[in-house]
Design a protein around this motif. Structure first.
Motif, mmCIF file in Angstrom:
data_model
loop_
_atom_site.group_PDB
_atom_site.id
_atom_site.type_symbol
_atom_site.label_atom_id
_atom_site.label_comp_id
_atom_site.label_asym_id
_atom_site.label_seq_id
_atom_site.Cartn_x
_atom_site.Cartn_y
_atom_site.Cartn_z
ATOM 1 N N PHE A 257 0.841 -1.204 0.000
ATOM 2 C CA PHE A 257 0.000 0.000 0.000
ATOM 3 C C PHE A 257 0.875 1.252 0.000
ATOM 4 N N LEU A 258 1.935 1.246 0.804
ATOM 5 C CA LEU A 258 2.864 2.367 0.839
ATOM 6 C C LEU A 258 3.456 2.631 -0.540
ATOM 7 N N HIS A 259 3.893 1.582 -1.229
ATOM 8 C CA HIS A 259 4.501 1.768 -2.553
ATOM 9 C C HIS A 259 3.504 2.399 -3.523
ATOM 10 N N GLY A 260 2.239 1.986 -3.431
ATOM 11 C CA GLY A 260 1.218 2.599 -4.284
ATOM 12 C C GLY A 260 1.024 4.066 -3.968
ATOM 13 N N CYS A 261 1.043 4.409 -2.689
ATOM 14 C CA CYS A 261 0.921 5.814 -2.288
ATOM 15 C C CYS A 261 2.103 6.638 -2.812
ATOM 16 N N LEU A 262 3.296 6.052 -2.759
ATOM 17 C CA LEU A 262 4.481 6.761 -3.246
ATOM 18 C C LEU A 262 4.418 6.981 -4.753
ATOM 19 N N ARG A 263 3.936 5.988 -5.477
ATOM 20 C CA ARG A 263 3.829 6.153 -6.928
ATOM 21 C C ARG A 263 2.869 7.287 -7.276
ATOM 22 N N GLU A 264 1.747 7.353 -6.562
ATOM 23 C CA GLU A 264 0.799 8.426 -6.862
ATOM 24 C C GLU A 264 1.359 9.787 -6.466
ATOM 25 N N LEU A 265 2.050 9.855 -5.330
ATOM 26 C CA LEU A 265 2.660 11.112 -4.916
ATOM 27 C C LEU A 265 3.701 11.565 -5.935
ATOM 28 N N ASP A 266 4.515 10.639 -6.403
ATOM 29 C CA ASP A 266 5.521 10.967 -7.409
ATOM 30 C C ASP A 266 4.857 11.521 -8.672
ATOM 31 N N SER A 267 3.743 10.920 -9.073
ATOM 32 C CA SER A 267 3.016 11.401 -10.245
ATOM 33 C C SER A 267 2.476 12.812 -10.016
ATOM 34 N N ALA A 268 1.927 13.062 -8.812
ATOM 35 C CA ALA A 268 1.401 14.396 -8.506
ATOM 36 C C ALA A 268 2.498 15.452 -8.545
ATOM 37 N N LEU A 269 3.728 15.042 -8.272
ATOM 38 C CA LEU A 269 4.881 15.964 -8.281
ATOM 39 C C LEU A 269 5.625 15.924 -9.613
ATOM 40 N N ASP A 270 4.959 15.380 -10.650
ATOM 41 C CA ASP A 270 5.568 15.299 -11.995
ATOM 42 C C ASP A 270 6.887 14.533 -11.988
ATOM 43 N N GLY A 271 6.934 13.452 -11.232
ATOM 44 C CA GLY A 271 8.121 12.607 -11.233
ATOM 45 C C GLY A 271 9.289 13.181 -10.476
ATOM 46 N N ARG A 272 9.050 14.111 -9.579
ATOM 47 C CA ARG A 272 10.147 14.790 -8.873
ATOM 48 C C ARG A 272 10.310 14.321 -7.425
ATOM 49 N N LEU A 273 9.843 13.142 -7.101
ATOM 50 C CA LEU A 273 10.046 12.602 -5.752
ATOM 51 C C LEU A 273 11.347 11.802 -5.732
ATOM 52 N N LEU A 274 12.271 12.229 -4.903
ATOM 53 C CA LEU A 274 13.524 11.494 -4.720
ATOM 54 C C LEU A 274 13.313 10.418 -3.665
ATOM 55 N N VAL A 275 13.516 9.166 -4.033
ATOM 56 C CA VAL A 275 13.407 8.050 -3.104
ATOM 57 C C VAL A 275 14.796 7.480 -2.873
ATOM 58 N N VAL A 276 15.187 7.389 -1.612
ATOM 59 C CA VAL A 276 16.485 6.816 -1.259
ATOM 60 C C VAL A 276 16.260 5.753 -0.187
ATOM 61 N N ARG A 277 17.232 4.900 -0.029
ATOM 62 C CA ARG A 277 17.136 3.831 0.959
ATOM 63 C C ARG A 277 18.262 3.978 1.983
ATOM 64 N N GLY A 278 17.910 3.773 3.268
ATOM 65 C CA GLY A 278 18.944 3.815 4.294
ATOM 66 C C GLY A 278 18.426 4.396 5.593
ATOM 67 N N ASP A 279 19.326 4.552 6.537
ATOM 68 C CA ASP A 279 18.999 5.132 7.828
ATOM 69 C C ASP A 279 18.862 6.645 7.653
ATOM 70 N N PRO A 280 17.690 7.223 7.979
ATOM 71 C CA PRO A 280 17.518 8.669 7.812
ATOM 72 C C PRO A 280 18.566 9.501 8.533
ATOM 73 N N VAL A 281 19.070 9.000 9.658
ATOM 74 C CA VAL A 281 20.084 9.757 10.404
ATOM 75 C C VAL A 281 21.313 9.990 9.532
ATOM 76 N N ASP A 282 21.572 9.074 8.628
ATOM 77 C CA ASP A 282 22.707 9.200 7.711
ATOM 78 C C ASP A 282 22.314 9.911 6.416
ATOM 79 N N VAL A 283 21.210 9.456 5.790
ATOM 80 C CA VAL A 283 20.937 9.900 4.422
ATOM 81 C C VAL A 283 20.311 11.287 4.346
ATOM 82 N N VAL A 284 19.497 11.693 5.320
ATOM 83 C CA VAL A 284 18.855 13.005 5.228
ATOM 84 C C VAL A 284 19.881 14.141 5.258
ATOM 85 N N PRO A 285 20.850 14.159 6.197
ATOM 86 C CA PRO A 285 21.869 15.211 6.123
ATOM 87 C C PRO A 285 22.668 15.173 4.820
#
Length: 472
Positions: free
Chosen positions: A53-81
């Motif tokens: 369900f989450l993946h479907g929500c992300l796909r729709e959000l990405d579409s609403a943003l014209d494909g401008r959603l950056l998706v990354v994988r990892g620990d947010p403490v590391d990747v967000v900064p």
């Protein structure tokens, strides 16, 4: 001068409408990067239904943003900064997270950002009223729902924020140099359940349908599992495809516009359900240990079954093979739809903890593995309400009779016949006691695994240990 950049980090707010973080980001910078982090700490325990369900929500959000959603994988403490540094962002905007893990994570992310000269800015939350805001007149948290709900309503909430995808000027994540590598939104996992359509558009459609028709009969139909009497909004609220502020504003208008007492009663009842969600979030915020442990520590003394026989009974309950039709129907609906009617959640929970004498957290864990709307605060404290160990708990002596619950809330037996095909030929309410049929229990359906009357008394006897623990 080059344009300034902010980061909008999505979590449980996968929508573009009613987004205070967009307004904060647009006020702070000329443009924004939309970010979602696939966090293994959260995805690891999540069941396949919630991840799909989450993946479907992300796909729709990405579409609403014209494909401008950056998706990354990892620990947010590391990747967000690292993301913020890569795009030169001085601010990262989020809706505040009040859960045990989320609040710790955000503090650590804020520390990491500060080391780079950036700031984590929290605007709003997944709730109409943020946990911790509603307190007694003399200070301190509420332990009982009814006074909390009154104070919550008196506190009030902001009107929905007027935002859309165009509120921010979104940058193309492909232009970002450095930082963590972008990953595609994961493919759906194998799920045996039929899931609701994911995303903000589906949430708004379903909500409109409920407002147009379902809300009028919500008060009378919401406890009847054979009817489509509930709103079905829980998965969308879980992932923030719609905000409770929006829901409450629409419900208030519907209440004011209606001239029918039944509709006014229904809108009040629906607002109460939103209040329960916010109450449990407040409880978890103030007592994060209650996600895993008894809120009422006297229940630590309650004797519980363990061992091979206990796990065998747990498995029969999970499979919907207890021999009590209303319980089995609920458990089979859970597997088939990754969702269960709220009345049935209470019935099957009572059976596990008070007829089988098994730990509430065993059942809570199973629910979190399968539910598409699995929410830690609502799930854990709903289970503790039934077990008697939680705040505002059901009295320990209230033990649901699975036969009378079925006869009362599924009087025609339609719900049972839908989910228990072995009993499809049994007419009317006789379906709730198939062992009384003249020809015996239909082939393939099990005998009741316990005698409810005997186990009810056993449960009361076991609760004596709790009463003794409370004595001075």
């Amino acid at each position: 001068m080059s344009p300034s950049t902010a980061v909008v980090w999505f979590r449980r707010d996968l929508r573009v409408a009613d987004q205070p973080t967009f307004l904060a980001a647009a006020d702070a910078a000329d443009r924004a990067l939309a970010l979602f982090v696939l966090d293994p700490h959260l995805l690891g325990p999540a069941g396949a239904a919630r991840k799909t369900f989450l993946h479907g929500c992300l796909r729709e959000l990405d579409s609403a943003l014209d494909g401008r959603l950056l998706v990354v994988r990892g620990d947010p403490v590391d990747v967000v900064p690292r993301v913020a540094t890569a795009v030169g962002a001085r601010t990262v905007h989020v809706a505040a997270d009040f859960g045990p893990y989320g609040s710790r994570r955000d503090e650590n992310v804020a520390t990491g950002l500060a080391a780079t000269g950036a700031e984590l800015i929290r605007t709003g939350s997944p709730y109409a009223v943020a946990p911790g805001r509603v307190e007694k007149g003399e200070g301190g948290p509420f332990r009982v729902f009814t006074p909390f709900s009154r104070a919550w309503a008196d506190h009030g909430w902001r009107a929905p924020a007027g935002t859309s995808a165009s509120t921010c000027s979104w940058i193309d994540p492909s232009t970002k140099d450095g930082g963590p590598r972008a990953v595609p939104i994961p493919d759906d996992e194998e799920v045996e359940a039929e899931l609701p359509e994911a995303g903000e558009k589906a949430a708004l459609r379903r909500w409109k349908d409920f407002l147009d028709e379902g809300v009028m009969e919500y008060g009378s139909n919401r406890d009847m599992p054979a009817k489509l009497g509930t709103s079905g909004m829980s998965p969308y609220l879980k992932y923030g495809c719609i905000h409770p502020r929006t829901v409450l504003a629409d419900i208030a208008r519907r209440h004011c516009d209606s001239t029918k007492d039944s509709t006014k009663d229904s809108t009040k009842a629906y607002r109460t359900e939103i209040a329960w969600r916010e109450f449990y979030a407040d409880v978890l915020y103030r007592r994060p240990d209650s996600a895993r442990e008894n809120y009422d520590t006297a229940f630590d003394h309650l004797p519980l079954r363990t061992g091979d026989d206990a796990y065998a009974d747990l498995d029969r309950w999970k499979q919907g093979r207890t021999g009590f039709p209303i319980v089995d129907a609920g458990m089979r609906q859970l597997r088939a739809e990754a969702w269960m009617h709220n009345r049935l959640r209470m019935v099957v929970a009572s059976f596990l903890v008070k007829d089988l004498h098994l730990p509430w957290w065993w059942g809570a864990r199973h629910f979190m593995e399968l539910l598409v709307d699995g929410d830690l605060a609502s799930n854990q404290h709903g289970w503790q309400w039934t077990a008697g160990s939680g705040t505002d708990a059901s009295p320990y002596f209230r033990i649901f009779n699975p036969i009378t619950q079925g006869e009362r809330f599924d009087p025609g037996g339609d719900y049972v016949r839908r989910w228990v095909p072995e009993l499809a030929g049994v007419p009317g309410k006789a379906v709730h006691q198939p062992w009384k049929l003249r020809d015996g229990i239909p082939q393939g359906y099990p005998e009741p695994m316990v005698d409810h009357r005997t186990e009810r008394q056993e449960a009361l006897d076991r609760y004596d240990a709790v009463k003794r623990a409370r004595r001075p």
